[in-house]
Design an enzyme around this catalytic site. Structure first.
Site, PDB file in Angstrom:
ATOM      1  N   GLU A 217      -2.773 -28.566  16.154  1.00 57.03           N
ATOM      2  CA  GLU A 217      -2.971 -29.076  17.517  1.00 57.03           C
ATOM      3  C   GLU A 217      -1.662 -28.981  18.309  1.00 57.03           C
ATOM      4  O   GLU A 217      -1.136 -29.977  18.816  1.00 57.03           O
ATOM      5  CB  GLU A 217      -3.538 -30.507  17.495  1.00 57.03           C
ATOM      6  CG  GLU A 217      -4.928 -30.532  16.881  1.00 57.03           C
ATOM      7  CD  GLU A 217      -5.729 -31.801  17.139  1.00 57.03           C
ATOM      8  OE1 GLU A 217      -5.182 -32.810  17.613  1.00 57.03           O
ATOM      9  OE2 GLU A 217      -6.940 -31.778  16.862  1.00 57.03           O
ATOM     10  N   GLU A 352     -11.239 -28.697  11.908  1.00 62.21           N
ATOM     11  CA  GLU A 352     -11.537 -30.130  12.073  1.00 62.21           C
ATOM     12  C   GLU A 352     -12.848 -30.245  12.844  1.00 62.21           C
ATOM     13  O   GLU A 352     -12.946 -29.760  13.981  1.00 62.21           O
ATOM     14  CB  GLU A 352     -10.408 -30.853  12.825  1.00 62.21           C
ATOM     15  CG  GLU A 352      -9.131 -30.938  12.013  1.00 62.21           C
ATOM     16  CD  GLU A 352      -8.055 -31.827  12.639  1.00 62.21           C
ATOM     17  OE1 GLU A 352      -8.392 -32.776  13.378  1.00 62.21           O
ATOM     18  OE2 GLU A 352      -6.864 -31.531  12.383  1.00 62.21           O
TER      19      GLU A 352
HETATM   20  O1  AHR Z   1      -8.491 -36.057  11.993  1.00 58.78           O
HETATM   21  C1  AHR Z   1      -7.684 -36.970  12.682  1.00 58.78           C
HETATM   22  C2  AHR Z   1      -6.780 -36.288  13.697  1.00 58.78           C
HETATM   23  O2  AHR Z   1      -7.559 -35.654  14.655  1.00 58.78           O
HETATM   24  C3  AHR Z   1      -5.911 -35.184  13.160  1.00 58.78           C
HETATM   25  O3  AHR Z   1      -4.738 -35.653  12.613  1.00 58.78           O
HETATM   26  C4  AHR Z   1      -5.627 -34.374  14.377  1.00 58.78           C
HETATM   27  O4  AHR Z   1      -5.376 -33.025  14.086  1.00 58.78           O
HETATM   28  C5  AHR Z   1      -6.869 -34.564  15.214  1.00 58.78           C
HETATM   29  O5  AHR Z   1      -6.556 -34.856  16.523  1.00 58.78           O
END
Ligand code: AHR
Length: 553
Positions: A217, A352
């Site tokens: 991110e 994610e």
């Molecule tokens: O999964 C939790 C958080 O969500 C992670 O650390 C981040 O990459 C995302 O924003």
């Protein structure tokens, strides 16, 4: 508040058989009229479903690592070298292919060098998530004891039979730390000082880690870069890395949900040095959380969230609508990728994904970002995995966020308590898709209608995916309706059935979930079906996830 602010703060038939939810399986021929149809087209293969689509994500965040995965070598909790044994056993069962670690946002604060060498000599460091942790959180959640480092994590993966996917720190470590991490993991026995350090820990043979994330991110917690700035960093971090005979697969930090601009600007800057630069990128990460259940009332990261356990049917559908955006996100970002990468060498890595609810439903009070998955999350997860299967040509890997004690977890654990959540059971049901050849399949069913704050709203009635490997066909499907079953005629175009089983996750209560006390409220029920021919009928109960495993003639 926006998500990036939150993260910043944190840093800071005909002849047929009926399957019904309550009665089980009736072997009587079906006489009812079907309302739905699934056609599986054996002549239209879509490509191999990468095993890695069924991947996982384990961040050093609250109870994920310490308590979830790691219980310690001296623990009375059954463990293998300190790693929770029950977890390893279930992950073997679902054939977990790949695990991403150590973050997430944590990755860009982490120095891998803190996690090697003698455990008792490793430093304690402030965890990225420390500011967001409550006062009552165990010390290990705020101050990383580094008991788990690269050795322990890779060992965990090897015990499961999964590939490690390590996310490197781009925000706060230089590129040299990245290539030395690769050297530590992959340099041949006896070749380098770092290989000797690895051998001293009991791992003489190289780990051969293939998958490496270049930051996480980077548009937010990973450095607040612009896409152009990150592209420059990416080129720099990726320009020279030791290979040791194995191809490294580098994953660039990609967009958040529908940030088309990130994808376009990042790729535009990468290729400004020439199109050859694209060859450094194995995949581009995409993150999408379904969090906004406000039905358009707000975009505020806190106010928009819903509750994990207390919800109405409208919240159920809203979550699925938010999750179903994945379809358009994959095709949209893929199209932009194609503007730069005409041969589509660079794949999407959805590293994610999952629902994200407001705090308050932690299985272990105080665990940050922990939520208890319900049947709603099982249907959401089945739907998402089916979307990935349908895009097997585009999605090379996906990692459900997160494995244990966090967000859309497959498992909840605390001390000696361990439970498989409905999401964990969905991964069980879908495991037979791994490595299969996806087949185009057409699902048609009546559209379902519901009331969305006084306005009529609709959602599709039945969706799923199909894949074949050798003589085994897997069809998975979700019925998103909270109250209507679907009776579907399934037609196999180009194959016939020898034998079949069906596994179903469902419950008459859409809130059904498993807890430490009641571990088996939501579990798959599997039965053999005696089918033959190429056409048969199956009933999909309301709010269900189903997997048909069919042996073909
Ligand atoms: O999964 C939790 C958080 O969500 C992670 O650390 C981040 O990459 C995302 O924003």
């Amino acid at each position: 508040m926006k998500r990036r602010d939150f993260l910043h703060k944190g840093a800071l038939g005909t002849a047929g058989f009926i399957l019904s939810s309550n009665t089980g399986w009736s072997p009587a021929p079906v006489s009812q009229t079907t309302d739905s149809r699934i056609e599986v087209l054996f002549d239209e293969p879509l490509g191999t479903i990468s095993r890695n689509i069924y991947g996982h994500f384990a961040e050093n965040l609250s109870g994920v690592l310490y308590d979830g995965i790691w219980v310690g070598k001296k623990s009375r909790i059954p463990n293998i070298n300190g790693l929770r044994k029950e977890l390893i056993e279930h992950m073997r069962k679902i054939k977990a292919p790949v695990i991403r670690y150590p973050g997430g946002c944590f990755a860009d604060s982490y120095d891998w060098r803190d996690g090697i060498g003698l455990a008792e000599k490793r430093p304690r460091r402030t965890n990225f998530w420390a500011n967001a942790e409550s006062e009552k959180a165990p010390s290990s959640h705020r101050y990383d004891p580094n008991a788990v480092g690269t050795n322990e994590f890779v060992h965990f993966c090897k015990l499961i039979g999964a590939e490690p996917y390590l996310a490197a720190n781009v925000r706060s470590l230089p590129a040299s730390a990245f290539y030395q991490w690769v050297e530590y993991c992959n340099s041949p026995a006896g070749s380098t000082t770092l290989a000797d350090a690895r051998a001293a820990a009991g791992y003489a043979e190289p780990f051969r880690v293939k998958y490496w994330g270049v930051g996480n991110e980077s548009w937010g917690c990973g450095g607040e870069f612009t896409p152009q700035e990150y592209a420059v960093e990416f080129r720099r971090y990726a320009t020279w890395l030791p290979g040791y005979g194995d191809e490294l697969r580098l994953i660039a930090s990609g967009p958040n949900t529908d940030d088309w601009n990130w994808t376009r600007e990042f790729l535009g800057e990468v290729v400004r040095k020439g199109p050859g630069e694209l060859h450094r990128i194995y995949g581009m990460a995409l993150h999408h959380y379904a969090w906004n259940l406000s039905r358009g009332k707000t975009q505020d990261w806190e106010a928009g969230k819903g509750d994990a356990l207390k919800f109405d049917p409208v919240d159920w559908y809203e979550l699925l609508r938010e999750g179903e955006r994945m379809e358009g996100l994959i095709t949209g970002h893929w199209q932009i990728l194609g503007e730069f990468d005409h041969e589509h060498r660079v794949k999407l890595i959805v590293d994610e994904w999952g629902p994200w609810y407001r705090p308050g439903s932690e299985a272990t009070p105080g665990n940050l970002l922990e939520q208890i998955p319900t049947l709603r999350d099982a249907v959401f997860s089945g739907m998402t995995l089916d979307i990935f299967n349908g895009h097997s040509d585009k999605v090379a890997m996906a990692n459900c966020a997160q494995l244990i004690n966090c967000l859309n977890n497959l498992y909840l654990a605390h001390e000696d308590k361990f439970v498989i959540t409905p999401v964990g059971h969905v991964f069980e049901l879908y495991a037979s898709h791994q490595g299969g050849n996806a087949l185009r399949s057409i699902f048609s069913a009546p559209t379902l209608h519901y009331d969305r704050d006084g306005k009529p709203a609709s959602f599709w009635g039945l969706h799923g995916s199909a894949s074949v490997r050798d003589k085994n066909l897997t069809i998975t499907a979700v019925n998103p309706s909270t109250n209507e079953s679907r009776l579907a005629e399934i037609a196999l175009r180009g194959a016939s059935v020898k034998g079949a089983t069906i596994s179903l996750i469902s419950d008459s209560d859409i809130h059904a979930h498993n807890t430490f006390e009641q571990r088996n409220v939501v579990v798959p029920r599997t039965k053999p079906l005696s089918l033959s021919g190429g056409t048969f009928v199956v009933e999909f109960p309301p709010a269900s996830v189903a997997a048909l495993n069919i042996q073909l003639n």
